[in-house]
Design a protein around this motif. Structure first.
Motif, PDB file in Angstrom:
ATOM      1  N   UNK A 168       0.806  -1.213   0.000  1.00  0.00           N
ATOM      2  CA  UNK A 168       0.000   0.000   0.000  1.00  0.00           C
ATOM      3  C   UNK A 168       0.840   1.264   0.000  1.00  0.00           C
ATOM      4  N   UNK A 169       2.140   1.127  -0.175  1.00  0.00           N
ATOM      5  CA  UNK A 169       3.031   2.279  -0.185  1.00  0.00           C
ATOM      6  C   UNK A 169       2.915   3.104  -1.459  1.00  0.00           C
ATOM      7  N   UNK A 170       3.718   4.156  -1.526  1.00  0.00           N
ATOM      8  CA  UNK A 170       3.654   5.064  -2.663  1.00  0.00           C
ATOM      9  C   UNK A 170       5.057   5.465  -3.113  1.00  0.00           C
ATOM     10  N   UNK A 171       5.180   5.692  -4.408  1.00  0.00           N
ATOM     11  CA  UNK A 171       6.392   6.267  -4.981  1.00  0.00           C
ATOM     12  C   UNK A 171       5.966   7.409  -5.890  1.00  0.00           C
ATOM     13  N   UNK A 172       6.607   8.555  -5.706  1.00  0.00           N
ATOM     14  CA  UNK A 172       6.375   9.709  -6.579  1.00  0.00           C
ATOM     15  C   UNK A 172       7.699  10.056  -7.242  1.00  0.00           C
ATOM     16  N   UNK A 173       7.744   9.937  -8.549  1.00  0.00           N
ATOM     17  CA  UNK A 173       8.943  10.280  -9.312  1.00  0.00           C
ATOM     18  C   UNK A 173       8.808  11.678  -9.882  1.00  0.00           C
ATOM     19  N   UNK A 174       9.902  12.425  -9.867  1.00  0.00           N
ATOM     20  CA  UNK A 174       9.866  13.768 -10.425  1.00  0.00           C
ATOM     21  C   UNK A 174      10.343  13.726 -11.872  1.00  0.00           C
ATOM     22  N   UNK A 175       9.401  13.893 -12.783  1.00  0.00           N
ATOM     23  CA  UNK A 175       9.733  14.009 -14.206  1.00  0.00           C
ATOM     24  C   UNK A 175       9.776  15.497 -14.527  1.00  0.00           C
ATOM     25  N   UNK A 176       9.098  15.932 -15.580  1.00  0.00           N
ATOM     26  CA  UNK A 176       9.162  17.329 -15.971  1.00  0.00           C
ATOM     27  C   UNK A 176       8.165  17.592 -17.088  1.00  0.00           C
ATOM     28  N   UNK A 177       7.800  18.834 -17.224  1.00  0.00           N
ATOM     29  CA  UNK A 177       7.106  19.311 -18.434  1.00  0.00           C
ATOM     30  C   UNK A 177       7.849  18.830 -19.676  1.00  0.00           C
ATOM     31  N   UNK A 178       9.188  18.848 -19.626  1.00  0.00           N
ATOM     32  CA  UNK A 178       9.975  18.409 -20.776  1.00  0.00           C
ATOM     33  C   UNK A 178       9.977  16.894 -20.938  1.00  0.00           C
ATOM     34  N   UNK A 179       9.365  16.182 -20.011  1.00  0.00           N
ATOM     35  CA  UNK A 179       9.220  14.747 -20.154  1.00  0.00           C
ATOM     36  C   UNK A 179       8.029  14.357 -21.009  1.00  0.00           C
ATOM     37  N   UNK A 180       7.190  15.334 -21.339  1.00  0.00           N
ATOM     38  CA  UNK A 180       6.015  15.052 -22.177  1.00  0.00           C
ATOM     39  C   UNK A 180       6.013  15.899 -23.445  1.00  0.00           C
ATOM     40  N   UNK A 181       7.043  16.714 -23.617  1.00  0.00           N
ATOM     41  CA  UNK A 181       7.184  17.503 -24.835  1.00  0.00           C
ATOM     42  C   UNK A 181       8.673  17.756 -25.043  1.00  0.00           C
ATOM     43  N   UNK A 182       9.020  18.586 -26.003  1.00  0.00           N
ATOM     44  CA  UNK A 182      10.418  18.911 -26.237  1.00  0.00           C
ATOM     45  C   UNK A 182      10.722  20.346 -25.841  1.00  0.00           C
ATOM     46  N   UNK A 187      -0.350  -3.256  -4.156  1.00  0.00           N
ATOM     47  CA  UNK A 187      -1.073  -1.999  -3.947  1.00  0.00           C
ATOM     48  C   UNK A 187      -0.122  -0.823  -3.739  1.00  0.00           C
ATOM     49  N   UNK A 188       1.073  -0.937  -4.260  1.00  0.00           N
ATOM     50  CA  UNK A 188       2.015   0.186  -4.245  1.00  0.00           C
ATOM     51  C   UNK A 188       1.760   1.030  -5.482  1.00  0.00           C
ATOM     52  N   UNK A 189       1.447   2.283  -5.265  1.00  0.00           N
ATOM     53  CA  UNK A 189       1.116   3.178  -6.366  1.00  0.00           C
ATOM     54  C   UNK A 189       2.342   4.001  -6.750  1.00  0.00           C
ATOM     55  N   UNK A 190       2.549   4.161  -8.059  1.00  0.00           N
ATOM     56  CA  UNK A 190       3.707   4.885  -8.577  1.00  0.00           C
ATOM     57  C   UNK A 190       3.227   5.913  -9.591  1.00  0.00           C
ATOM     58  N   UNK A 191       3.489   7.167  -9.310  1.00  0.00           N
ATOM     59  CA  UNK A 191       3.071   8.240 -10.201  1.00  0.00           C
ATOM     60  C   UNK A 191       4.222   9.236 -10.387  1.00  0.00           C
ATOM     61  N   UNK A 192       4.022  10.175 -11.295  1.00  0.00           N
ATOM     62  CA  UNK A 192       5.071  11.156 -11.584  1.00  0.00           C
ATOM     63  C   UNK A 192       4.501  12.562 -11.600  1.00  0.00           C
ATOM     64  N   UNK A 193       5.247  13.491 -11.033  1.00  0.00           N
ATOM     65  CA  UNK A 193       4.922  14.905 -11.172  1.00  0.00           C
ATOM     66  C   UNK A 193       5.775  15.462 -12.305  1.00  0.00           C
ATOM     67  N   UNK A 194       5.187  16.357 -13.088  1.00  0.00           N
ATOM     68  CA  UNK A 194       5.866  16.921 -14.252  1.00  0.00           C
ATOM     69  C   UNK A 194       5.813  18.445 -14.176  1.00  0.00           C
TER      70      UNK A 194
END
Length: 256
Positions: free
Chosen positions: A127-141, A170-177
């Motif tokens: 049930x833990x969580x992981x939040x990875x820091x991506x970027x606006x530049x991770x979805x565009x150039x 139930x470990x959730x993994x998401x990214x902030x951009x």
């Protein structure tokens, strides 16, 4: 009650900028925070202020990751969450980027995220969580940040794969951009103790007034609130997703 009461969360790159604000907000919401960074003096000062644990962590070093997890479990008994926040940025035209510079960015942004997931996930409570820091530049150039953009695209790939593989626990993994955020990465003047921080922030707001629909640069506290959402039960049915926080920059170009 806080949204993270009883949870133990490791935050990398937590000595300043986004990581610092995430550590502060998480602690305020009841988490026992592990402040992880290579900036020992700043990190230790913050940890002392928050009543948190500081660990020296070079995210590109496997041994440092193992030591950090061991220290967290020794101090708190378990680990519930990870925020892979540490990152670096280098500006250069792609064809002018030396291999050493490219690999330096890969080591911190991409390998650091990979090692974090690989080391911490087996130790997380179900049930833990992981939040990875991506970027606006991770979805565009974006010109002049080829190494950075490449690593942030990779972070999104790692996020999706980890979300699929860890879902049975139930470990959730998401990214902030994030888009442009008022930290030392976008505002080097913040590294100068003699600089007027309010003045430099106002200057950046003016710079981004025409670039960003909301008319200003973002604040690290705003990114921290998104990371809190993805770490708390408020996002209990969300995993494998990128969350862009950019003031509308990705929406397109306004001609009026």
């Amino acid at each position: 009650m806080g949204k993270l009461d009883g949870r133990v969360v490791i935050v990398t790159g937590a000595a300043r900028g986004q990581g610092e604000q995430e550590a502060r907000l998480f602690a305020a919401e009841g988490a026992r925070v592990v402040v992880a960074d290579v900036l020992d003096e700043q990190g230790e000062t913050l940890a002392k202020e928050l009543g948190a644990l500081y660990v020296h962590l070079d995210v590109g070093e496997e041994g440092d990751w193992r030591s950090a997890v061991t220290a967290a479990k020794d101090a708190y008994g378990h680990v519930d969450g990870l925020v892979n926040n540490a990152g670096i940025l280098r500006f250069n035209a792609l064809v002018d980027t030396p291999l050493d510079e490219f690999m330096q960015v890969v080591r911190v942004n991409q390998v650091g995220c990979f090692l974090g997931v690989r080391t911490v996930a087996p130790e997380l409570e179900d049930g833990g969580t992981i939040v990875n820091t991506a970027s606006y530049t991770g979805v565009t150039g974006m010109a002049a940040v080829g190494a950075y953009a490449a690593t942030k695209h990779a972070v999104l790939g790692l996020t999706r794969v980890a979300a699929l593989e860890l879902a049975p626990r139930r470990i959730r993994v998401n990214a902030v951009c994030p888009g442009a955020i008022d930290t030392a990465m976008s505002n080097p003047a913040l590294l100068d103790p003699s600089a007027d921080r309010e003045e430099t922030s106002r200057a950046l707001d003016e710079l981004y007034r025409k670039l960003v629909p909301l008319g200003r640069i973002g604040r690290p506290e705003e990114v921290a609130r998104l990371a809190l959402f993805l770490t708390s039960g408020d996002s209990s049915y969300i995993t494998g997703q990128p969350f862009v926080i950019d003031g509308g920059w990705l929406a397109g170009v306004s001609i009026v």
